[in-house]
Scaffold this motif. Sequence first.
Motif, PDB file in Angstrom:
ATOM      1  N   VAL A 244       0.843  -1.197   0.000  1.00  0.00           N
ATOM      2  CA  VAL A 244       0.000   0.000   0.000  1.00  0.00           C
ATOM      3  C   VAL A 244       0.880   1.249   0.000  1.00  0.00           C
ATOM      4  N   LYS A 245       1.900   1.256   0.852  1.00  0.00           N
ATOM      5  CA  LYS A 245       2.806   2.402   0.902  1.00  0.00           C
ATOM      6  C   LYS A 245       3.523   2.595  -0.432  1.00  0.00           C
ATOM      7  N   ALA A 246       3.947   1.499  -1.040  1.00  0.00           N
ATOM      8  CA  ALA A 246       4.623   1.585  -2.333  1.00  0.00           C
ATOM      9  C   ALA A 246       3.684   2.155  -3.399  1.00  0.00           C
ATOM     10  N   SER A 247       2.434   1.751  -3.350  1.00  0.00           N
ATOM     11  CA  SER A 247       1.455   2.244  -4.316  1.00  0.00           C
ATOM     12  C   SER A 247       1.242   3.751  -4.158  1.00  0.00           C
ATOM     13  N   PHE A 248       1.077   4.207  -2.919  1.00  0.00           N
ATOM     14  CA  PHE A 248       0.916   5.642  -2.677  1.00  0.00           C
ATOM     15  C   PHE A 248       2.171   6.407  -3.089  1.00  0.00           C
ATOM     16  N   THR A 249       3.315   5.824  -2.850  1.00  0.00           N
ATOM     17  CA  THR A 249       4.573   6.474  -3.223  1.00  0.00           C
ATOM     18  C   THR A 249       4.689   6.606  -4.732  1.00  0.00           C
ATOM     19  N   GLU A 250       4.291   5.582  -5.469  1.00  0.00           N
ATOM     20  CA  GLU A 250       4.313   5.642  -6.928  1.00  0.00           C
ATOM     21  C   GLU A 250       3.368   6.715  -7.441  1.00  0.00           C
ATOM     22  N   ASP A 251       2.177   6.798  -6.865  1.00  0.00           N
ATOM     23  CA  ASP A 251       1.218   7.834  -7.270  1.00  0.00           C
ATOM     24  C   ASP A 251       1.780   9.228  -7.004  1.00  0.00           C
ATOM     25  N   LEU A 252       2.371   9.412  -5.838  1.00  0.00           N
ATOM     26  CA  LEU A 252       2.950  10.705  -5.497  1.00  0.00           C
ATOM     27  C   LEU A 252       4.086  11.053  -6.448  1.00  0.00           C
ATOM     28  N   LEU A 253       4.916  10.091  -6.772  1.00  0.00           N
ATOM     29  CA  LEU A 253       6.016  10.322  -7.702  1.00  0.00           C
ATOM     30  C   LEU A 253       5.494  10.717  -9.078  1.00  0.00           C
ATOM     31  N   ASP A 254       4.445  10.064  -9.544  1.00  0.00           N
ATOM     32  CA  ASP A 254       3.838  10.425 -10.830  1.00  0.00           C
ATOM     33  C   ASP A 254       3.308  11.859 -10.804  1.00  0.00           C
ATOM     34  N   GLN A 255       2.654  12.245  -9.719  1.00  0.00           N
ATOM     35  CA  GLN A 255       2.131  13.608  -9.592  1.00  0.00           C
ATOM     36  C   GLN A 255       3.267  14.621  -9.583  1.00  0.00           C
ATOM     37  N   LEU A 256       4.326  14.326  -8.850  1.00  0.00           N
ATOM     38  CA  LEU A 256       5.468  15.242  -8.793  1.00  0.00           C
ATOM     39  C   LEU A 256       6.146  15.365 -10.152  1.00  0.00           C
TER      40      LEU A 256
END
Length: 74
Positions: A18-30
């Motif tokens: 779950v944390k990895a998924s949120f991190t990937e989403d945040l990285l895409d947004q950034l």
Amino acid sequence: MTSSPTDDIVQRLEALEVKASFTEDLLDQLNMTIYQQQQLIDRLTHEVIQLRQQASEGPAQGPRNLRDEIPPHY
């Protein structure tokens, strides 16, 4: 009921996923934000270059008339 070591490992693994998924989403947004900002920087840089070229060419209409620069409310 006590949880087995396997259940603990599964829960921890799911939490990490779950944390990895949120991190990937945040990285895409950034990355998208950085891309958009770079586009804006490039566009503004181009505009500054154009304005500098216009300023170095001098006034395009000849001598300035100060009466043309008086605001309309006078």
